[in-house]
Write a protein that holds these residues in place. Sequence first.
Motif, PDB file in Angstrom:
ATOM      1  N   LEU A   1       0.824  -1.209   0.000  1.00 26.46           N
ATOM      2  CA  LEU A   1       0.000   0.000   0.000  1.00 26.46           C
ATOM      3  C   LEU A   1       0.858   1.259   0.000  1.00 26.46           C
ATOM      4  N   LYS A   2       0.549   2.161  -0.931  1.00 25.24           N
ATOM      5  CA  LYS A   2       1.236   3.451  -1.012  1.00 25.24           C
ATOM      6  C   LYS A   2       0.322   4.573  -0.521  1.00 25.24           C
ATOM      7  N   HIS A   3      -0.936   4.583  -1.004  1.00 23.55           N
ATOM      8  CA  HIS A   3      -1.892   5.614  -0.598  1.00 23.55           C
ATOM      9  C   HIS A   3      -3.282   5.002  -0.452  1.00 23.55           C
ATOM     10  N   THR A   4      -4.044   5.506   0.497  1.00 25.33           N
ATOM     11  CA  THR A   4      -5.483   5.256   0.569  1.00 25.33           C
ATOM     12  C   THR A   4      -6.178   6.582   0.308  1.00 25.33           C
ATOM     13  N   LEU A   5      -6.950   6.646  -0.777  1.00 24.41           N
ATOM     14  CA  LEU A   5      -7.588   7.894  -1.206  1.00 24.41           C
ATOM     15  C   LEU A   5      -9.053   7.871  -0.779  1.00 24.41           C
ATOM     16  N   THR A   6      -9.448   8.849   0.009  1.00 22.65           N
ATOM     17  CA  THR A   6     -10.816   8.887   0.517  1.00 22.65           C
ATOM     18  C   THR A   6     -11.539  10.132   0.002  1.00 22.65           C
ATOM     19  N   GLY A   7     -12.844  10.015  -0.126  1.00 24.29           N
ATOM     20  CA  GLY A   7     -13.647  11.132  -0.616  1.00 24.29           C
ATOM     21  C   GLY A   7     -14.957  10.676  -1.236  1.00 24.29           C
ATOM     22  N   HIS A   8     -14.965   9.502  -1.863  1.00 21.70           N
ATOM     23  CA  HIS A   8     -16.219   8.979  -2.403  1.00 21.70           C
ATOM     24  C   HIS A   8     -17.154   8.589  -1.260  1.00 21.70           C
ATOM     25  N   GLU A   9     -18.454   8.766  -1.494  1.00 25.79           N
ATOM     26  CA  GLU A   9     -19.451   8.400  -0.482  1.00 25.79           C
ATOM     27  C   GLU A   9     -19.930   6.966  -0.638  1.00 25.79           C
ATOM     28  N   LEU A  10     -19.752   6.407  -1.844  1.00 23.97           N
ATOM     29  CA  LEU A  10     -20.045   4.996  -2.106  1.00 23.97           C
ATOM     30  C   LEU A  10     -18.842   4.400  -2.835  1.00 23.97           C
ATOM     31  N   GLY A  11     -18.910   3.111  -3.149  1.00 26.97           N
ATOM     32  CA  GLY A  11     -17.749   2.419  -3.700  1.00 26.97           C
ATOM     33  C   GLY A  11     -17.266   2.990  -5.029  1.00 26.97           C
ATOM     34  N   ALA A  12     -15.952   2.909  -5.235  1.00 28.01           N
ATOM     35  CA  ALA A  12     -15.331   3.294  -6.509  1.00 28.01           C
ATOM     36  C   ALA A  12     -15.258   2.041  -7.373  1.00 28.01           C
ATOM     37  N   VAL A  13     -16.200   1.911  -8.302  1.00 25.24           N
ATOM     38  CA  VAL A  13     -16.362   0.653  -9.040  1.00 25.24           C
ATOM     39  C   VAL A  13     -15.599   0.631 -10.369  1.00 25.24           C
ATOM     40  N   SER A  14     -14.945   1.732 -10.713  1.00 24.18           N
ATOM     41  CA  SER A  14     -14.036   1.752 -11.862  1.00 24.18           C
ATOM     42  C   SER A  14     -12.911   2.724 -11.548  1.00 24.18           C
TER      43      SER A  14
ATOM     44  N   SER B   1     -12.946   3.651  -0.287  1.00 20.07           N
ATOM     45  CA  SER B   1     -11.620   4.170  -0.621  1.00 20.07           C
ATOM     46  C   SER B   1     -11.140   3.655  -1.974  1.00 20.07           C
ATOM     47  N   VAL B   2     -10.235   4.435  -2.553  1.00 21.42           N
ATOM     48  CA  VAL B   2      -9.420   3.988  -3.686  1.00 21.42           C
ATOM     49  C   VAL B   2      -8.028   3.752  -3.124  1.00 21.42           C
TER      50      VAL B   2
END
Length: 322
Positions: A13-26, A314-315
Motif C-alpha cells: 500500500l502506497k496511498h489510501t484515497l478517501t472522498g467517495h461516499e459509495l464504492g469506486a467501481v471503476s 476508498s481507492v
Amino acid sequence: MNGAASKLPNYRLKHTLTGHELGAVSVKFSPGGAWLASASADATIKIWDPHAGKLVRTLTGHTKGCSDVAWEQRDKYICSASDDKTLKLWNAVTGECLRTLEGHTNYVVCCNFNPQGNRLVSGSFDETVRVWDVREGTCIKVLPAHSDPVTAVDFNRDGTLIVSSSYDGLCRIWDSNSGQCLKTLIDETNPPVSFVRFSPNGRFILTGTLDHKLKLWDFEKSKCVKQYEGHKNEHFCLFAAFITADAKGKWVVCGSEDNSIFLWDLNKKDVVQRIPGRKGPDEPGEGHCDKVIAVSCHPDRKLLASGSLNGDTSVKIWEDDT
C-alpha cells in the motif's frame, strides 16, 4: 530462495484515497500516467494525483451511480458511463462537462475511447453496443450485440476492432468501421462473461467469467490459450488488467469477491501475489474490506489502483518498489 522471491511482484500500500461516499467501481490511470480517475456509485467521478495521493477535482452531473470511466490518449478528456442511461464527456483539466451522450435505454455500464480519440464505444443493459463520434457527440452506430446486458467493451490497439462481452455468455469481435460482427467466441460451459479487454499487443483478449475464471484467448483461432484461477467471482463484473511495466515479468491482475487482489504470471498462470482483503474496517491490514471490483495498472511504473463495493469507499494505490 531469495532469488526466486525477488523475481515475484511485491505490491504494498502506497496511498489510501478517501472522498467517495459509495464504492469506486471503476478506476483508470491516464495513458500518460499523471492522473487516476475513479467512477463511483455516488454518481461522481474523481480525478486524483496518484503519486502524491491527493484529490485534484470532482466531476458532478450524473443523476445516478457511475459504472465506468475512460481516458482518451492525451490525458485531456474522459468519458463516464452511468445508470442514468447517459455517457458524459469531460474536460479532465477544467472539469467542464462538454457533452452528454443520450441514446441508450437502460444503464450504461462500460465505455472506452479508440486510440485516435475520435470514437467512443459504450455498452449497456439495453443489450446494445453504441459507437459515438466524440467531436459531434452523436451516435454513429448501434450494434444489436447481445441477448443479455453488455458487460464490457474495448478497442484494439489500432482502433479497427471492438470487442464486447455479455451475460449471454458470448464475446463478439466487431469491425469498428462497418459494425459487422467478425467473430463470436463462446466457452464450452457458456458462463456469463463479466469482462473483456484486448491484450496490449492486440493479439489476444482477456475474459472474466462468473465461474471464478479469467481466460486468455487467441481470438483469430477462437482458442483459449491460458486460464487463471484462485480468485472468487460469481456475482459481479470485476475488471482485470495486464501489468507490463515490470522488468521481472508480465502479470495479470484482478480483484476478487473475497475482498483481495490477485496477480498471476501471464505465461505460467501461477498466482504470484495475493493482496489479502479484510472482513471489516476494524480488522488489521491494508486491504479492502469489501469486494474488489476495479483494478488499473500504471502505463510505465509499478503502480496498481483498486476500488471496491460500498462497504469500502476508498481507492487504494499499491506500489512494487522492489
